[in-house]
Design an enzyme around this catalytic site. Structure first.
Site, PDB file in Angstrom:
ATOM      1  N   ASP A  17       0.826  -1.203   0.000  1.00 26.81           N
ATOM      2  CA  ASP A  17       0.000   0.000   0.000  1.00 26.81           C
ATOM      3  C   ASP A  17       0.860   1.252   0.000  1.00 26.81           C
ATOM      4  O   ASP A  17       0.472   2.295  -0.526  1.00 26.81           O
ATOM      5  CB  ASP A  17      -0.918  -0.004   1.224  1.00 26.81           C
ATOM      6  CG  ASP A  17      -2.059   0.984   1.108  1.00 26.81           C
ATOM      7  OD1 ASP A  17      -2.170   1.647   0.070  1.00 26.81           O
ATOM      8  OD2 ASP A  17      -2.843   1.111   2.056  1.00 26.81           O
ATOM      9  N   HIS A 209      -8.291  -1.452   8.314  1.00 24.28           N
ATOM     10  CA  HIS A 209      -7.315  -0.773   7.463  1.00 24.28           C
ATOM     11  C   HIS A 209      -7.695   0.707   7.473  1.00 24.28           C
ATOM     12  O   HIS A 209      -8.647   1.126   6.811  1.00 24.28           O
ATOM     13  CB  HIS A 209      -7.370  -1.340   6.041  1.00 24.28           C
ATOM     14  CG  HIS A 209      -6.356  -0.739   5.122  1.00 24.28           C
ATOM     15  ND1 HIS A 209      -5.138  -1.329   4.870  1.00 24.28           N
ATOM     16  CD2 HIS A 209      -6.367   0.403   4.402  1.00 24.28           C
ATOM     17  CE1 HIS A 209      -4.450  -0.576   4.027  1.00 24.28           C
ATOM     18  NE2 HIS A 209      -5.184   0.491   3.724  1.00 24.28           N
ATOM     19  N   HIS A 211      -6.768   4.848   7.238  1.00 30.32           N
ATOM     20  CA  HIS A 211      -5.872   5.887   6.743  1.00 30.32           C
ATOM     21  C   HIS A 211      -5.906   7.074   7.700  1.00 30.32           C
ATOM     22  O   HIS A 211      -6.904   7.317   8.386  1.00 30.32           O
ATOM     23  CB  HIS A 211      -6.289   6.319   5.336  1.00 30.32           C
ATOM     24  CG  HIS A 211      -5.912   5.340   4.278  1.00 30.32           C
ATOM     25  ND1 HIS A 211      -5.735   5.686   2.961  1.00 30.32           N
ATOM     26  CD2 HIS A 211      -5.666   3.999   4.332  1.00 30.32           C
ATOM     27  CE1 HIS A 211      -5.397   4.617   2.260  1.00 30.32           C
ATOM     28  NE2 HIS A 211      -5.357   3.576   3.068  1.00 30.32           N
ATOM     29  N   CYS A 242      -4.482   5.026  -1.664  1.00 29.90           N
ATOM     30  CA  CYS A 242      -5.064   4.399  -2.850  1.00 29.90           C
ATOM     31  C   CYS A 242      -4.772   5.249  -4.085  1.00 29.90           C
ATOM     32  O   CYS A 242      -5.153   6.421  -4.119  1.00 29.90           O
ATOM     33  CB  CYS A 242      -6.579   4.231  -2.680  1.00 29.90           C
ATOM     34  SG  CYS A 242      -7.384   3.459  -4.112  1.00 29.90           S
ATOM     35  N   ASN A 251      -1.409   6.272   5.305  1.00 34.54           N
ATOM     36  CA  ASN A 251      -1.728   5.227   6.274  1.00 34.54           C
ATOM     37  C   ASN A 251      -1.261   5.677   7.656  1.00 34.54           C
ATOM     38  O   ASN A 251      -0.458   6.601   7.790  1.00 34.54           O
ATOM     39  CB  ASN A 251      -1.005   3.937   5.902  1.00 34.54           C
ATOM     40  CG  ASN A 251      -1.591   3.279   4.674  1.00 34.54           C
ATOM     41  OD1 ASN A 251      -2.696   2.775   4.703  1.00 34.54           O
ATOM     42  ND2 ASN A 251      -0.851   3.296   3.581  1.00 34.54           N
TER      43      ASN A 251
END
Length: 301
Positions: A17, A209, A211, A242, A251
């Protein structure tokens, strides 16, 4: 005061990522260097890369070779991402033992991300999951844009729960709730994790997950723990986001999360100070300051 778990698991996703949005292509040797660093400083789950078409994500073109050159350490889980059956086949051939795959709960994000409608994506992922499970691979089934969409705004909670229930019925080991666009807040995280827990098999782990796009990453992580979540995705130095959602960067930094947990008495097994040095190396290679905070506090410039 809310009691927190004694331990949690942090999965570092900087190599997937994190790097997927970078223009600079990292060599296999560089990637192996960071994998060894993550191992040395106590990270016990590492997402090594993704099995996707190099035309779309050139940074992941060497994932097959990278897995072939790993020297797996006991007690460490090496994961990867696959977005179609071809990716699953490549993961099986590479000997991957833990594989993530996902659909988006947002119709518009699904189309922009995979050129598929949600219904098409849901139909495609079923045989992918079944094939991976049949091959002895542990599956993390993810729900992207579960906490809001950068293109379409609010995503219905019931839609997320329905997808989670379908994943549960397939026998996956984990279900990943993803804040793809970084729109979540502690209340929405707690409520979503609680609602999803109610509709899936109790043996399935929920993963978050999150951010840190709007600065709420750690707060959202704590809300997830309050809802019973024990596994969280982060990325060294706060790298990543993304590539198909404008502004969805950032992140939670692995070292920041490990520091916060240490201060709260929650064990991660991670040496956050050691990771700070690794983050500084990453900044040097990318020639810019990255979002992670603790590396800059520990090593002010």
């Amino acid at each position: 005061m809310q009691r927190f778990p004694a331990t949690i698991i942090i999965e570092d996703e900087s190599l997937r990522d994190g790097l997927q949005i970078e223009k600079r292509i990292f060599s296999i040797e560089e990637k192996l260097h960071f994998i060894r660093g993550l191992e040395a400083f106590g990270v016990r789950r590492i997402q090594v890369g993704s099995f996707v078409h190099p035309k779309w994500v050139p940074q992941m073109a060497d994932t097959d070779e990278l897995f072939s050159r790993l020297s797996p350490k006991p007690g460490i889980v090496y994961t990867a991402l696959a977005l179609n059956m071809r990716g699953v086949d490549r993961a099986i051939a590479a000997g991957v033992k833990h594989l993530a795959m996902s659909v988006s709960a947002s119709e518009i994000h699904s189309i922009k991300n995979t050129n598929q409608t949600l219904e098409e994506a849901k139909k495609q992922i079923v045989p992918m999951i079944e094939k991976a499970l049949a091959g002895g691979i542990a599956v993390r089934a993810g729900i992207q844009s579960a906490l809001g969409c950068g293109f379409g705004g609010e995503v219905p909670t019931q839609r997320v729960c329905d997808i989670a229930a379908d994943f549960s019925a397939l026998g996956v080991q984990e279900i990943n709730i993803s804040d793809t666009s970084g729109l979540a807040n502690p209340v929405s995280v707690f409520e979503m994790a609680t609602r999803v827990r109610d509709v899936i098999d109790p043996a399935i782990e929920i993963v978050l997950h999150l951010h840190d796009t709007r600065g709420l990453g750690i707060a959202n992580m704590i809300a997830g723990m309050q809802a019973g979540v024990r596994i969280f995705d982060t990325a060294l130095a706060g790298l990543g986001g993304c590539p198909f959602v404008p502004g969805a960067s950032g992140n939670i930094a692995t070292e920041d999360a490990a520091y916060a947990m240490s201060e709260m008495g929650v064990e991660t097994g991670i040496d956050w100070k050691g990771l700070c040095g690794l983050s500084c190396q990453l900044e040097s290679l990318l020639k810019r300051r990255l979002p992670g905070r603790m590396a800059h506090i520990l090593n002010p410039r």
